[in-house]
Design a protein around this motif. Sequence first.
Motif, short mmCIF file in Angstrom:
data_model
loop_
_atom_site.label_atom_id
_atom_site.label_comp_id
_atom_site.label_asym_id
_atom_site.label_seq_id
_atom_site.Cartn_x
_atom_site.Cartn_y
_atom_site.Cartn_z
N ASN A 3 45.41 -41.86 46.09
CA ASN A 3 45.70 -40.77 45.14
C ASN A 3 44.93 -40.95 43.83
N LEU A 4 44.79 -42.20 43.43
CA LEU A 4 44.04 -42.51 42.20
C LEU A 4 42.57 -42.16 42.39
N VAL A 5 42.05 -42.52 43.56
CA VAL A 5 40.65 -42.19 43.89
C VAL A 5 40.48 -40.66 43.82
N ILE A 6 41.44 -39.94 44.39
CA ILE A 6 41.34 -38.47 44.39
C ILE A 6 41.37 -37.92 42.96
N ASP A 35 34.57 -46.94 41.04
CA ASP A 35 33.44 -47.14 41.98
C ASP A 35 33.33 -45.95 42.92
N ALA A 36 34.48 -45.41 43.34
CA ALA A 36 34.47 -44.27 44.26
C ALA A 36 33.70 -43.11 43.64
N VAL A 37 33.92 -42.88 42.35
CA VAL A 37 33.22 -41.79 41.66
C VAL A 37 31.72 -42.06 41.62
N ALA A 38 31.35 -43.29 41.25
CA ALA A 38 29.92 -43.63 41.15
C ALA A 38 29.25 -43.47 42.51
N LEU A 39 29.93 -43.95 43.58
CA LEU A 39 29.36 -43.85 44.93
C LEU A 39 29.22 -42.39 45.35
N ALA A 40 30.27 -41.62 45.10
CA ALA A 40 30.27 -40.21 45.52
C ALA A 40 29.18 -39.44 44.79
N ARG A 41 29.03 -39.71 43.50
CA ARG A 41 27.99 -39.01 42.73
C ARG A 41 26.61 -39.34 43.30
N ARG A 42 26.42 -40.61 43.64
CA ARG A 42 25.13 -41.01 44.21
C ARG A 42 24.87 -40.28 45.53
N GLN A 43 25.94 -40.16 46.34
CA GLN A 43 25.78 -39.53 47.66
C GLN A 43 25.39 -38.06 47.56
N VAL A 44 25.79 -37.40 46.46
CA VAL A 44 25.40 -35.99 46.32
C VAL A 44 24.18 -35.83 45.40
N GLY A 45 23.49 -36.96 45.17
CA GLY A 45 22.22 -36.90 44.45
C GLY A 45 22.34 -36.81 42.94
N LEU A 46 23.51 -37.23 42.40
CA LEU A 46 23.67 -37.23 40.94
C LEU A 46 23.53 -38.66 40.43
N SER A 47 22.95 -38.81 39.25
CA SER A 47 22.84 -40.18 38.71
C SER A 47 24.13 -40.52 37.98
N ASN A 48 24.40 -41.82 37.79
CA ASN A 48 25.65 -42.22 37.15
C ASN A 48 25.49 -42.45 35.66
#
Length: 213
Positions: free
Chosen positions: A106-109, A200-213
């Motif tokens: 839930n926190l990740v979400i 980390d989940a946010v950083a990883l997800a942003r990377r996966q959709v082609g956004l830089s952190n």
Amino acid sequence: MALSQRLFDAIVDGHAQLAESLVEEELKAGADPVALISETMIPAMDEVGKLFREEEFFVPELMLAGRAMKAAMEPLRPLLAAAGAKPVGVVVAGAVKGDLHDIGKNLVISMLEGASFKVVDLGADVWPEKFVEAIREHHPQIVCLSALLTTTMTAMRTTVEAIKAAGLRRDVKILVGGAPISESYATEIGADGYGATATDAVALARRQVGLSN
Ligand code: B12
């Protein structure tokens, strides 16, 4: 006693209403929501885990603490969610088959929503077929799997395999996390990324959709 110590104790002792009102007090006093979670609330759950290991706490105390943590998250959720922003991507998330621990998921979400992702929450104890169904229905770019038990982490592998068998593996990036999970386990089961925290989940997800952190 400092407010943060009272909040820590309220979660450990399983006082849901008190924990929620202490969070509200903290916010009124200007506390940062993310710092409150990472510096007080997660350490409180770690303390509960330690007491459980040492057999000072048993399942009922674990349940009460889990309830208090959830109540304490309530005033924070709207603050973590980004208001009205256009979604940067779609995520399907769930705790894997057999696993009832959903606080971390839930926190990740909440953090992903705060970073402008649209998240489809499948809940806890999610069977592999349910993930497959949700991918077909919602067309996410990312699937987040959470597991807290050494006995349920194996369901991550079966979930990855089910997604592969359904011919959907190339359509999604799979991120995994939860206390017993590691980078090497993620690699072993063929996931695309492992994160130790919701940040980390946010950083990883942003990377996966082609956004830089
Ligand atoms: C609360 C709790 C419960 C509650 C859960 C309530 C709920 N709604 O979630 C209840 C009472 C239901 C419960 C039950 C059980 N529990 Co329990 N529980 C805990 C406890 C104390 C806290 C978990 C928690 O919420 N942590 C706080 C959150 C924020 O942390 P987190 O989940 O790790 O998530 C973070 C990261 O891992 C990461 N993350 C999580 N998911 C994902 C996903 C992705 C994609 C990414 C990138 C990141 C990520 O981000 C999160 C935020 O930073 C832990 C101890 C601990 N310290 O972890 C034991 C613990 C997990 N439980 C344990 C056990 C043994 C059980 C039971 C088997 C007990 C029993 N005998 O019945 C049952 C199993 C039930 C089931 N089938 O799932 C053991 C597991 C041991 C093991 N190695 O497998 C632990 C470690 C306790 C211990 N020290 O022994 N539990």
